[in-house]
Design an enzyme around this catalytic site. Structure first.
Site, mmCIF file in Angstrom:
data_model
loop_
_atom_site.group_PDB
_atom_site.id
_atom_site.type_symbol
_atom_site.label_atom_id
_atom_site.label_comp_id
_atom_site.label_asym_id
_atom_site.label_seq_id
_atom_site.Cartn_x
_atom_site.Cartn_y
_atom_site.Cartn_z
ATOM 1 N N SER A 158 1.217 -0.981 -0.312
ATOM 2 C CA SER A 158 0.001 0.048 0.037
ATOM 3 C C SER A 158 0.944 0.908 0.072
ATOM 4 O O SER A 158 1.534 1.450 0.521
ATOM 5 C CB SER A 158 -1.112 -0.253 1.461
ATOM 6 O OG SER A 158 -1.464 1.241 0.897
ATOM 7 N N TYR A 189 -1.627 -1.247 10.602
ATOM 8 C CA TYR A 189 -2.245 -1.261 9.796
ATOM 9 C C TYR A 189 -0.958 -1.300 8.536
ATOM 10 O O TYR A 189 0.155 -2.021 7.996
ATOM 11 C CB TYR A 189 -3.178 -0.775 9.137
ATOM 12 C CG TYR A 189 -3.386 -1.587 7.660
ATOM 13 C CD1 TYR A 189 -4.138 -2.677 6.995
ATOM 14 C CD2 TYR A 189 -4.072 -0.451 7.084
ATOM 15 C CE1 TYR A 189 -3.877 -2.591 6.011
ATOM 16 C CE2 TYR A 189 -3.633 -0.248 5.387
ATOM 17 C CZ TYR A 189 -3.689 -1.843 4.928
ATOM 18 O OH TYR A 189 -3.753 -1.934 3.383
ATOM 19 N N LYS A 213 2.314 -3.800 6.322
ATOM 20 C CA LYS A 213 2.896 -3.848 5.268
ATOM 21 C C LYS A 213 4.025 -3.265 5.111
ATOM 22 O O LYS A 213 5.007 -3.721 4.331
ATOM 23 C CB LYS A 213 2.065 -2.981 4.077
ATOM 24 C CG LYS A 213 0.210 -3.014 4.224
ATOM 25 C CD LYS A 213 -0.073 -3.854 3.729
ATOM 26 C CE LYS A 213 -1.173 -4.168 3.459
ATOM 27 N NZ LYS A 213 -1.654 -5.769 2.681
ATOM 28 N N ASN A 261 -13.884 4.694 3.799
ATOM 29 C CA ASN A 261 -13.641 5.593 2.875
ATOM 30 C C ASN A 261 -14.670 6.188 2.061
ATOM 31 O O ASN A 261 -15.606 5.610 2.225
ATOM 32 C CB ASN A 261 -12.586 4.135 1.405
ATOM 33 C CG ASN A 261 -12.036 3.260 2.591
ATOM 34 O OD1 ASN A 261 -11.809 1.542 3.068
ATOM 35 N ND2 ASN A 261 -10.403 3.999 2.729
ATOM 36 N N ASP A 304 -4.283 11.854 8.724
ATOM 37 C CA ASP A 304 -4.660 11.876 6.948
ATOM 38 C C ASP A 304 -3.935 12.972 6.855
ATOM 39 O O ASP A 304 -2.889 13.415 7.684
ATOM 40 C CB ASP A 304 -5.940 12.486 7.020
ATOM 41 C CG ASP A 304 -7.328 11.505 6.214
ATOM 42 O OD1 ASP A 304 -6.851 10.495 6.516
ATOM 43 O OD2 ASP A 304 -8.601 12.399 6.644
HETATM 44 P P1 NAD Z 1 -10.711 -7.027 1.638
HETATM 45 O O1 NAD Z 1 -10.650 -7.235 2.578
HETATM 46 O O2 NAD Z 1 -11.841 -7.354 0.581
HETATM 47 O O3 NAD Z 1 -10.278 -8.528 1.433
HETATM 48 C C1 NAD Z 1 -8.994 -9.174 2.205
HETATM 49 C C2 NAD Z 1 -9.308 -10.935 2.013
HETATM 50 O O4 NAD Z 1 -8.536 -11.343 2.514
HETATM 51 C C3 NAD Z 1 -10.829 -10.772 2.575
HETATM 52 O O5 NAD Z 1 -11.576 -11.991 1.863
HETATM 53 C C4 NAD Z 1 -10.685 -11.489 3.901
HETATM 54 O O6 NAD Z 1 -11.360 -12.481 3.547
HETATM 55 C C5 NAD Z 1 -9.468 -12.020 3.761
HETATM 56 N N1 NAD Z 1 -8.798 -12.655 4.755
HETATM 57 C C6 NAD Z 1 -7.788 -11.504 5.594
HETATM 58 N N2 NAD Z 1 -7.254 -12.718 6.473
HETATM 59 C C7 NAD Z 1 -7.124 -13.486 5.971
HETATM 60 C C8 NAD Z 1 -6.834 -15.003 6.840
HETATM 61 N N3 NAD Z 1 -5.596 -14.974 7.549
HETATM 62 N N4 NAD Z 1 -6.962 -16.179 5.572
HETATM 63 C C9 NAD Z 1 -7.920 -16.048 4.847
HETATM 64 N N5 NAD Z 1 -8.064 -15.306 4.922
HETATM 65 C C10 NAD Z 1 -8.258 -13.914 4.637
HETATM 66 O O7 NAD Z 1 -9.716 -6.139 0.955
HETATM 67 P P2 NAD Z 1 -9.455 -5.403 -0.235
HETATM 68 O O8 NAD Z 1 -9.240 -4.428 -1.168
HETATM 69 O O9 NAD Z 1 -10.009 -6.326 -1.720
HETATM 70 O O10 NAD Z 1 -7.742 -5.313 -0.115
HETATM 71 C C11 NAD Z 1 -6.357 -6.637 -0.581
HETATM 72 C C12 NAD Z 1 -5.646 -6.708 0.143
HETATM 73 O O11 NAD Z 1 -4.681 -4.866 -0.491
HETATM 74 C C13 NAD Z 1 -4.975 -6.375 1.877
HETATM 75 O O12 NAD Z 1 -3.797 -7.139 1.318
HETATM 76 C C14 NAD Z 1 -5.092 -5.120 1.801
HETATM 77 O O13 NAD Z 1 -4.429 -4.337 2.354
HETATM 78 C C15 NAD Z 1 -4.387 -4.620 1.001
HETATM 79 N N6 NAD Z 1 -4.636 -2.915 0.308
HETATM 80 C C16 NAD Z 1 -6.319 -2.842 0.146
HETATM 81 C C17 NAD Z 1 -6.344 -1.435 -0.657
HETATM 82 C C18 NAD Z 1 -7.690 -0.777 -0.600
HETATM 83 O O14 NAD Z 1 -7.816 0.306 0.043
HETATM 84 N N7 NAD Z 1 -9.038 -1.484 -1.235
HETATM 85 C C19 NAD Z 1 -5.409 -0.149 -0.468
HETATM 86 C C20 NAD Z 1 -4.143 -0.636 -0.175
HETATM 87 C C21 NAD Z 1 -3.626 -2.255 -0.143
HETATM 88 N N1 UDP Z 2 -12.634 10.845 3.422
HETATM 89 C C1 UDP Z 2 -13.466 12.222 3.756
HETATM 90 N N2 UDP Z 2 -15.202 11.797 3.924
HETATM 91 C C2 UDP Z 2 -14.890 10.177 4.782
HETATM 92 C C3 UDP Z 2 -14.217 9.680 4.236
HETATM 93 C C4 UDP Z 2 -12.922 9.954 3.536
HETATM 94 O O1 UDP Z 2 -13.718 13.610 3.506
HETATM 95 O O2 UDP Z 2 -16.336 9.511 4.948
HETATM 96 C C5 UDP Z 2 -11.851 11.734 2.807
HETATM 97 C C6 UDP Z 2 -10.362 11.758 3.804
HETATM 98 O O3 UDP Z 2 -9.873 12.448 4.287
HETATM 99 C C7 UDP Z 2 -9.203 11.161 2.651
HETATM 100 C C8 UDP Z 2 -9.584 10.678 1.176
HETATM 101 O O4 UDP Z 2 -11.294 10.945 1.389
HETATM 102 O O5 UDP Z 2 -8.995 13.096 2.140
HETATM 103 C C9 UDP Z 2 -9.850 9.331 0.799
HETATM 104 O O6 UDP Z 2 -10.463 9.191 2.240
HETATM 105 P P1 UDP Z 2 -9.872 7.036 2.227
HETATM 106 O O7 UDP Z 2 -10.697 7.010 3.872
HETATM 107 O O8 UDP Z 2 -10.257 6.198 1.271
HETATM 108 O O9 UDP Z 2 -8.445 7.211 1.957
HETATM 109 P P2 UDP Z 2 -7.192 6.516 2.532
HETATM 110 O O10 UDP Z 2 -7.140 8.455 3.275
HETATM 111 O O11 UDP Z 2 -6.739 6.084 3.000
HETATM 112 O O12 UDP Z 2 -5.822 7.210 1.920
#
Ligand code: NAD
Ligand code: UDP
Length: 336
Positions: free
Chosen positions: A124, A148, A152, A198, A294
């Site tokens: 991330s 979190y 990462k 988010n 933030d």
């Molecule tokens: P998500 O929660 O939808 O998917 C993660 C999946 O992992 C879920 O289905 C959950 O049930 C499963 N999981 C968690 N722990 C587990 C375990 N011990 N065994 C088996 N399954 C397990 O999240 P996502 O948005 O699809 O994110 C996927 C990956 O990308 C994550 O590692 C997250 O941290 C990373 N990521 C997501 C974002 C975002 O904004 N969505 C941004 C940066 C990084």
């Molecule tokens: N944000 C907001 N209201 C919300 C959720 C998010 O104004 O209810 C803003 C937050 O302050 C940031 C942007 O939207 O500037 C994206 O936030 P998000 O949580 O989606 O992503 P991250 O901050 O983790 O990059």
């Protein structure tokens, strides 16, 4: 041979499964459904015409992971599995460190037992901490503001060390910026439990009437309109980035890191405005205080992924808003 998608029932994993199946790549999904539903499988099948194997397993459970590798010819792993809610990680740090570190270590160790070498990791942009945008991969990492983010950072360090020690290993670290949107079919999308943290899922839930109004967290940042700026990337562009990363892993060893973002920063107000214009729905909002931790502006320099992987994000902010709304409208209560 199949690619194992850990956390494959989740938001990004399910979209990546669709991209891979449509590219003719066989996938095996493993998930414990802590933040997802097995119902996603029928949706993946409806889009692709293929019903991939979905195994219920905790990736921290070594025997369960071994059983997956015994039952399937896994050539590579994309490790999505992990807990991802920032606020929850502050309240439950041990659960986050245990789950995220343990699952990554277990999958890596079992891969080694079975002589498998390709590992793509969902990292991330949060590993960059508070640094000026645009962020390049060579920027220093660490300085995370929550557990979190530290998971990462720590998994990245573990993977770098493992790749340095075992020259046959092929690791790709993908630093995602802000994935939003949904598959254009409206069959799969983001389906958060409880109150969304988010921006995009909050907006779609306001638009569909599940929440009264959006709170904009601060309008006094040093950004063009005062609201926070992020690099939103369509989840289908992100999914396609994983195909490019896998192809890279197949032909290289060592550890490489890539930003997956658009390189374009968008503000909260821009997102609200675009969502309203594209979808013809109103998103009422109020201005609230800044959210703790933030940053003002976070966006990628995506040049390395373009040059080395030949990947670039193609979809616009309007596409992201349209597709997010299409999924929400068709699935007001997610997959239930
Ligand atoms: P998500 O929660 O939808 O998917 C993660 C999946 O992992 C879920 O289905 C959950 O049930 C499963 N999981 C968690 N722990 C587990 C375990 N011990 N065994 C088996 N399954 C397990 O999240 P996502 O948005 O699809 O994110 C996927 C990956 O990308 C994550 O590692 C997250 O941290 C990373 N990521 C997501 C974002 C975002 O904004 N969505 C941004 C940066 C990084
Ligand atoms: N944000 C907001 N209201 C919300 C959720 C998010 O104004 O209810 C803003 C937050 O302050 C940031 C942007 O939207 O500037 C994206 O936030 P998000 O949580 O989606 O992503 P991250 O901050 O983790 O990059």
């Amino acid at each position: 041979m199949s690619i194992l998608l850990t956390g494959g029932a989740g938001y990004i994993g399910s979209h990546t499964a669709v991209s891979m199946l449509q590219a003719g790549i066989d996938v095996v999904l493993a998930d414990n459904f802590v933040n997802s539903s097995p119902k996603v499988l029928a949706r993946i099948e409806a889009i692709t015409g293929v019903r991939p194997t979905l195994i219920e397993a905790d990736l921290c459970d070594r025997e369960a992971v071994r059983a997956i590798f015994r039952a399937h010819e896994i050539s590579g792993v994309v490790h999505f599995a992990g807990l991802k809610a920032v606020g929850e990680s502050v309240a439950q740090p041990l659960r986050y460190y245990r789950n995220n570190l343990d699952s990554a270590l277990t999958v890596l160790e079992v891969m080694r037992e079975f002589g498998r070498t390709q590992f793509v990791f969902s990292s991330s942009a949060t590993v960059y901490g508070d640094q000026p945008a645009p962020l390049t991969e060579s920027a220093q990492t660490g300085g995370c503001s929550n557990p979190y983010g530290w998971t990462k950072f720590m998994i990245e360090e573990i993977l770098k060390s493992a790749a340095a020690a075992g020259p046959q290993l092929s690791v790709v670290l993908l630093r995602y910026f802000n994935p939003v949107g949904a598959h254009e079919s409206g069959l799969i999308g983001e389906n958060p439990n409880g109150t969304p943290n988010n921006l995009m899922p909050y907006i779609t839930q306001v638009a569909v009437g599940r929440r009264e109004k959006l709170t904009v967290f601060g309008d006094d940042y040093d950004t063009p309109d005062g609201s926070g700026v992020r690099d939103y990337i369509h989840v289908c562009d992100l999914a396609e980035g994983h195909l490019a990363a896998l192809r890279y892993a197949e032909s290289h060893t060592g550890c490489e890191v890539f930003n997956l973002g658009t390189g374009r920063g968008s503000s909260v107000f821009e997102m609200v405005r675009t969502f309203g214009e594209v979808n013809g729905v109103d998103v009422p909002y109020v201005i609230g205080p800044r959210r703790a931790g933030d940053l003002a502006a976070v966006y990628a320099d995506p040049a390395k992924a373009q040059q080395v992987l030949g990947w670039t994000a193609k979809r616009s902010l309007a596409d992201m808003c349209r597709d997010a709304w299409n999924f929400q409208r068709r699935n007001p209560n997610g997959y239930e």
